[in-house]
Design a protein around this motif. Sequence first.
Motif, short mmCIF file in Angstrom:
data_model
loop_
_atom_site.label_atom_id
_atom_site.label_comp_id
_atom_site.label_asym_id
_atom_site.label_seq_id
_atom_site.Cartn_x
_atom_site.Cartn_y
_atom_site.Cartn_z
N UNK A 210 -2.16 -15.82 0.70
CA UNK A 210 -2.54 -15.53 2.07
C UNK A 210 -1.61 -16.24 3.03
N UNK A 211 -1.03 -15.47 3.94
CA UNK A 211 -0.21 -16.01 5.02
C UNK A 211 -0.95 -15.74 6.33
N UNK A 212 -1.26 -16.79 7.07
CA UNK A 212 -1.98 -16.66 8.34
C UNK A 212 -1.10 -17.16 9.47
N UNK A 221 -7.98 -16.52 21.18
CA UNK A 221 -8.49 -17.44 20.17
C UNK A 221 -7.68 -18.73 20.15
N UNK A 222 -8.31 -19.79 19.70
CA UNK A 222 -7.63 -21.09 19.62
C UNK A 222 -7.15 -21.33 18.19
N UNK A 223 -6.44 -22.43 18.02
CA UNK A 223 -5.94 -22.78 16.69
C UNK A 223 -7.08 -23.22 15.75
N UNK A 224 -8.29 -23.28 16.26
CA UNK A 224 -9.43 -23.54 15.38
C UNK A 224 -9.55 -22.44 14.32
N UNK A 225 -9.07 -21.23 14.63
CA UNK A 225 -9.09 -20.15 13.65
C UNK A 225 -8.15 -20.47 12.49
N UNK A 226 -6.93 -20.90 12.80
CA UNK A 226 -5.97 -21.25 11.76
C UNK A 226 -6.42 -22.48 10.98
N UNK A 227 -6.98 -23.44 11.71
CA UNK A 227 -7.43 -24.67 11.05
C UNK A 227 -8.58 -24.37 10.08
N UNK A 228 -9.41 -23.41 10.43
CA UNK A 228 -10.50 -23.03 9.53
C UNK A 228 -9.97 -22.38 8.27
N UNK A 229 -8.95 -21.54 8.40
CA UNK A 229 -8.34 -20.94 7.21
C UNK A 229 -7.73 -22.02 6.33
N UNK A 230 -7.02 -22.96 6.95
CA UNK A 230 -6.38 -24.04 6.18
C UNK A 230 -7.43 -24.87 5.44
N UNK A 231 -8.58 -25.07 6.07
CA UNK A 231 -9.62 -25.90 5.46
C UNK A 231 -10.36 -25.17 4.34
N UNK A 232 -10.56 -23.87 4.47
CA UNK A 232 -11.40 -23.14 3.52
C UNK A 232 -10.61 -22.33 2.50
N UNK A 233 -9.31 -22.12 2.76
CA UNK A 233 -8.44 -21.44 1.79
C UNK A 233 -7.24 -22.35 1.58
N UNK A 234 -7.39 -23.42 0.80
CA UNK A 234 -6.34 -24.45 0.70
C UNK A 234 -4.97 -23.94 0.27
N UNK A 235 -4.93 -22.85 -0.50
CA UNK A 235 -3.64 -22.34 -0.95
C UNK A 235 -2.94 -21.49 0.10
N UNK A 236 -3.61 -21.18 1.21
CA UNK A 236 -3.01 -20.33 2.25
C UNK A 236 -1.87 -21.05 2.96
N UNK A 237 -0.89 -20.29 3.38
CA UNK A 237 0.18 -20.82 4.22
C UNK A 237 -0.14 -20.46 5.66
N UNK A 238 -0.19 -21.46 6.53
CA UNK A 238 -0.54 -21.27 7.94
C UNK A 238 0.69 -21.54 8.79
N UNK A 239 0.99 -20.61 9.70
CA UNK A 239 2.13 -20.73 10.60
C UNK A 239 1.62 -20.60 12.04
N UNK A 240 1.98 -21.59 12.88
CA UNK A 240 1.62 -21.56 14.30
C UNK A 240 2.90 -21.36 15.10
N UNK A 241 2.99 -20.22 15.78
CA UNK A 241 4.21 -19.85 16.48
C UNK A 241 4.20 -20.33 17.94
#
Length: 276
Positions: A210-212, A221-241
């Motif tokens: 998963x790439x978010x 939306x705030x970065x709380x959305x990305x932070x939630x993915x990072x917390x609940x899907x640990x293998x996901x790659x999160x990118x904040x542009x």
Amino acid sequence: MSDVQFARIETPSHGALSLEYRWIHPERASAPLLVFLHEGLGSVAMWKDWPQQLCDAGGYRGLVYSRNGYGRSTPRPHDEKWPVDFMHRQAREVLPAFLDAVGVGPEQADRVWLVGHSDGGSISLLFCAAFPDRIAGAVVLAPHLFVEDVSIESIARTKTVYETTDLRSKLGRYHDDVDSAFWGWNDIWLNPAFRDWNVVGAVAAITKPLLAIQGENDEYGTMAQMDSIAAHVPHAKVVKLPDCGHSPHRDAPAPLGEAIVAFIAAHAQRRAASAA
């Protein structure tokens, strides 16, 4: 991009539907297949050239479709409101039936990647959790996992703009029934019952790559959305542009495309190494 086609499907929630879709490079039968899921006011046409550009850059095959209520697909009846679980129904009923109808079955799972934006990103996440055996992975752009104040405030402002400016006529270029598209989206997001909508629990079940990606200036939306993915899907790659709003494919197409191509290539390399 090839000419538009229509898939006829039937689902428990919506009955018989006609969904418009387009193939990109259908001749690339063995290439990764990117299935594009549009935003809450999107359609096949509203993606414009970005899916084509991404498929050209990565050597992919592409499949772009309009959900019912949007584009040239079956419109939402004007007296019908989307239910609170409308994205769950899209993920669990409409998308599987659509993929079957256009010949993208489970036997192609190792090549299928969902690319979803906003509501389409949320639907992609729900599909990933429910049908891990049908995809290789997913890329989600500015998805919603829960409802935030900033989302409601921005959507309320968009309602005013729709009612008082030429936004309706502009959106009418992309939807056969523009009121079906707009009010279906706007009414459910502003429905007080939708305030408690939350898919964090479902997203936590995702096992596939998963790439978010989200813009730091996202107005919905705030970065709380990305932070939630990072917390609940640990293998996901999160990118904040940086310097990017709610639509990364319009605001930052170059870094977005590079991130997606690199992510899918890295997954292919890992699979090849594992097989060896």
